[in-house]
Design an enzyme around this catalytic site. Structure first.
Site, PDB file in Angstrom:
ATOM      1  N   HIS A   1       0.876  -1.178   0.000  1.00  0.00           N
ATOM      2  CA  HIS A   1       0.000   0.000   0.000  1.00  0.00           C
ATOM      3  C   HIS A   1       0.914   1.228   0.000  1.00  0.00           C
ATOM      4  CE1 HIS A   1      -2.766   2.981   1.771  1.00  0.00           C
ATOM      5  NE2 HIS A   1      -3.772   2.165   1.482  1.00  0.00           N
TER       6      HIS A   1
ATOM      7  N   ASP B   1       2.965  -4.390   8.000  1.00  0.00           N
ATOM      8  CA  ASP B   1       1.736  -3.630   7.820  1.00  0.00           C
ATOM      9  C   ASP B   1       0.577  -4.622   7.917  1.00  0.00           C
ATOM     10  OD1 ASP B   1      -0.556  -2.496   6.813  1.00  0.00           O
ATOM     11  OD2 ASP B   1       0.386  -1.616   5.041  1.00  0.00           O
TER      12      ASP B   1
ATOM     13  N   GLN C   1      -4.673  -5.252   6.902  1.00  0.00           N
ATOM     14  CA  GLN C   1      -5.668  -6.200   6.370  1.00  0.00           C
ATOM     15  C   GLN C   1      -5.550  -7.577   7.013  1.00  0.00           C
ATOM     16  OE1 GLN C   1      -8.051  -5.244   4.413  1.00  0.00           O
ATOM     17  NE2 GLN C   1      -7.260  -3.257   3.730  1.00  0.00           N
TER      18      GLN C   1
ATOM     19  N   LYS D   1     -10.809  -0.620  10.242  1.00  0.00           N
ATOM     20  CA  LYS D   1     -10.941  -1.810   9.396  1.00  0.00           C
ATOM     21  C   LYS D   1     -11.323  -3.032  10.233  1.00  0.00           C
ATOM     22  CE  LYS D   1      -7.395  -0.089   6.227  1.00  0.00           C
ATOM     23  NZ  LYS D   1      -8.136   0.346   5.055  1.00  0.00           N
TER      24      LYS D   1
ATOM     25  N   CYS E   1      -4.741   2.343  -3.724  1.00  0.00           N
ATOM     26  CA  CYS E   1      -3.513   2.861  -3.091  1.00  0.00           C
ATOM     27  C   CYS E   1      -2.357   1.883  -3.248  1.00  0.00           C
ATOM     28  CB  CYS E   1      -3.718   3.176  -1.611  1.00  0.00           C
ATOM     29  SG  CYS E   1      -4.891   4.489  -1.343  1.00  0.00           S
TER      30      CYS E   1
HETATM   31  N1  PLP Z   1      -1.965  -0.637   4.607  1.00  0.00           N
HETATM   32  C1  PLP Z   1      -2.908  -1.400   4.062  1.00  0.00           C
HETATM   33  C2  PLP Z   1      -2.575  -2.798   3.662  1.00  0.00           C
HETATM   34  C3  PLP Z   1      -4.180  -0.906   3.872  1.00  0.00           C
HETATM   35  O1  PLP Z   1      -5.129  -1.677   3.329  1.00  0.00           O
HETATM   36  C4  PLP Z   1      -4.465   0.422   4.276  1.00  0.00           C
HETATM   37  C5  PLP Z   1      -5.801   0.989   4.043  1.00  0.00           C
HETATM   38  O2  PLP Z   1      -6.481   0.625   3.099  1.00  0.00           O
HETATM   39  C6  PLP Z   1      -3.453   1.172   4.864  1.00  0.00           C
HETATM   40  C7  PLP Z   1      -2.206   0.619   5.012  1.00  0.00           C
HETATM   41  C8  PLP Z   1      -3.689   2.559   5.355  1.00  0.00           C
HETATM   42  O3  PLP Z   1      -4.554   2.519   6.431  1.00  0.00           O
HETATM   43  P1  PLP Z   1      -5.106   3.887   7.080  1.00  0.00           P
HETATM   44  O4  PLP Z   1      -5.675   4.686   5.928  1.00  0.00           O
HETATM   45  O5  PLP Z   1      -6.136   3.438   8.044  1.00  0.00           O
HETATM   46  O6  PLP Z   1      -3.960   4.589   7.707  1.00  0.00           O
END
Ligand code: PLP
Length: 415
Positions: free
Chosen positions: A132, A209, A212, A235, A373
């Site tokens: 992401h 990270d 998900q 999430k 993203c």
């Molecule tokens: N990393 C992953 C794998 C994501 O799916 C997301 C959000 O879609 C993020 C990071 C960013 O999360 P946040 O916007 O809650 O900071």
């Protein structure tokens, strides 16, 4: 992370669970809402909405500061979430759980604090091709300031990491590894334990990270031996504006604060300021208190169902959806890894994902369209974007059938 089918107790009534989510009980564009955008943000059950409402209605005061009862009560409510998070991810120490505003903030904290302190010209930070943007851009920003460079572990056509390349990329120059646990664009579950073990053999710290992963399965940071682990409340049936950074105590202790201000200090003078202890050293300013309280209730709620049961139910739904979608002529699933969780990305022949998403929306079906993203993922497959159905335990087979009907209708519409 185990996302295989488990024996789900027959006592779990998934229809009853679904009915606890008020948002789902509505029509959009005259059709019953089918919500399949859980990867972007999941919905909150009534109990979480009520908890946040009660906090605002009766309990609100600033935390950590007031001697008065209301402030102490708010502090207790807010801090009780830290213990719930500690148990949820099995952190060894409470102070290893840092409150942030979400995964993005958590990764920025580590990149800024750890990176600015320890990276230098010529150092390399390994990420994967399926990150992401939140796990790419913070490292690039720090790279520009320190001279460290990103190196990318490539993936194959199924959307699985090419692990031989990872081992080739690991070198004396590697100073940090930062990898996505479950891909939000492809659904791939990455072998993060193997990556962590290999990096640790060379004394390289690893951030995972888990945005998900945590909402969909049991995550144990000690078992993984992750150095840092990041995720977001919104999430996992909690509110927006709140998230977690787990970090090993010895690493967090050796890192300077990321932001300065109230709460993160011990003693301030114009000559010199000393820092508060963990976790507060990294928590400057008034936090999103209500959101933190809400996450605590969301964790209680998820635990009341059981993370393994959630993983099992979602695996059933993914298997059902993959079977149905695979039978549709002209539909191509993007991301066919052997181990997948909660996400199905796909394309329809001759139809731009945005156009298809618009038609599905008219049918009351919420899916995400675009690059999610993760533009490098789209570049890899040479596509502008995908349609993405992301599933939660409160979805059901009927939601999938409606998606399939919607896709058939979209195809007819464009023929
Ligand atoms: N990393 C992953 C794998 C994501 O799916 C997301 C959000 O879609 C993020 C990071 C960013 O999360 P946040 O916007 O809650 O900071």
């Amino acid at each position: 992370m185990n996302h295989t089918k488990t024996d789900i107790p027959s006592t779990i009534n998934w229809n009853e669970i679904r009915s606890q989510f008020p948002v789902l009980n509505q029509e959009v564009n005259g059709k019953r809402l089918v919500y399949l955008d859980n990867g972007a943000s999941s919905q909150m059950p009534q109990i979480v909405v009520d908890r946040i409402n009660a906090y605002h209605s009766h309990e609100h005061a600033n935390v950590h500061r007031g001697i008065h009862s209301l402030s102490q009560h708010a502090t207790d409510a807010f801090e009780s979430t830290r213990e719930k998070v500690q148990k949820l991810i099995n952190a060894r120490y409470l102070e290893e759980v840092i409150y942030t505003t979400g995964t993005t903030d958590s990764i920025n904290l580590v990149a800024s604090s750890y990176g600015r302190t320890y990276f230098k010209e010529g150092d390399e930070i390994l990420v994967t091709e399926m990150e992401h943007h939140a796990n790419i851009v913070p490292w690039q920003i720090i790279g520009e300031q320190t001279g460290a460079k990103l190196k990318v572990i490539p993936m194959d056509e199924n959307g699985e990491l090419i692990m031989e390349k990872f081992y080739e990329l690991l070198s004396a120059k590697t100073k940090f590894v930062s990898v996505i646990h479950v891909s939000n664009a492809l659904g791939t579950i990455n072998p993060v334990k193997e990556i962590i073990d290999a990096a640790h053999d060379r004394n390289i710290p690893v951030l995972v990270d888990g945005a998900q992963a945590v909402p969909h399965s049991t995550v144990d940071v000690q078992e993984l031996d992750a150095d840092f682990y990041a995720f977001s409340a919104h999430k996992m049936c909690g509110p927006t504006g709140f998230g977690i950074l787990y970090g090993k105590k010895e690493l967090l202790d050796a890192m300077p604060p990321y932001r300065g201000g109230g709460d993160m200090i011990d003693k301030v003078t114009f000559e010199k300021t000393t820092w508060n202890d963990l976790p507060h050293k990294f928590e400057a300013g008034t936090p999103p208190i209500a959101a933190g309280v809400g996450l605590g209730t969301a964790i209680d709620y998820l635990n009341s169902i059981g993370m393994d049961n959630i993983a099992g139910r979602e695996a059933e739904l993914i298997t059902y959806a993959t079977g149905k979608l695979s039978k549709i002529d002209g539909l191509r699933i993007v991301g066919t890894a052997h181990k997948k969780a909660s996400v199905i990305s796909f394309l329809l022949d001759g139809v731009h994902p945005t156009d298809a998403g618009t038609i599905l929306d008219k049918e009351g079906i919420a899916v995400r369209t675009g690059h999610h993203c993760a533009q490098p993922v789209m570049d890899h497959f040479n596509i502008p974007g995908t349609l993405r159905a992301s599933i939660s335990f409160y979805n059901n087979e009927d939601d999938i059938d409606r998606l399939v009907e919607g896709i058939e209708y979209t195809k007819e519409f464009f023929e």
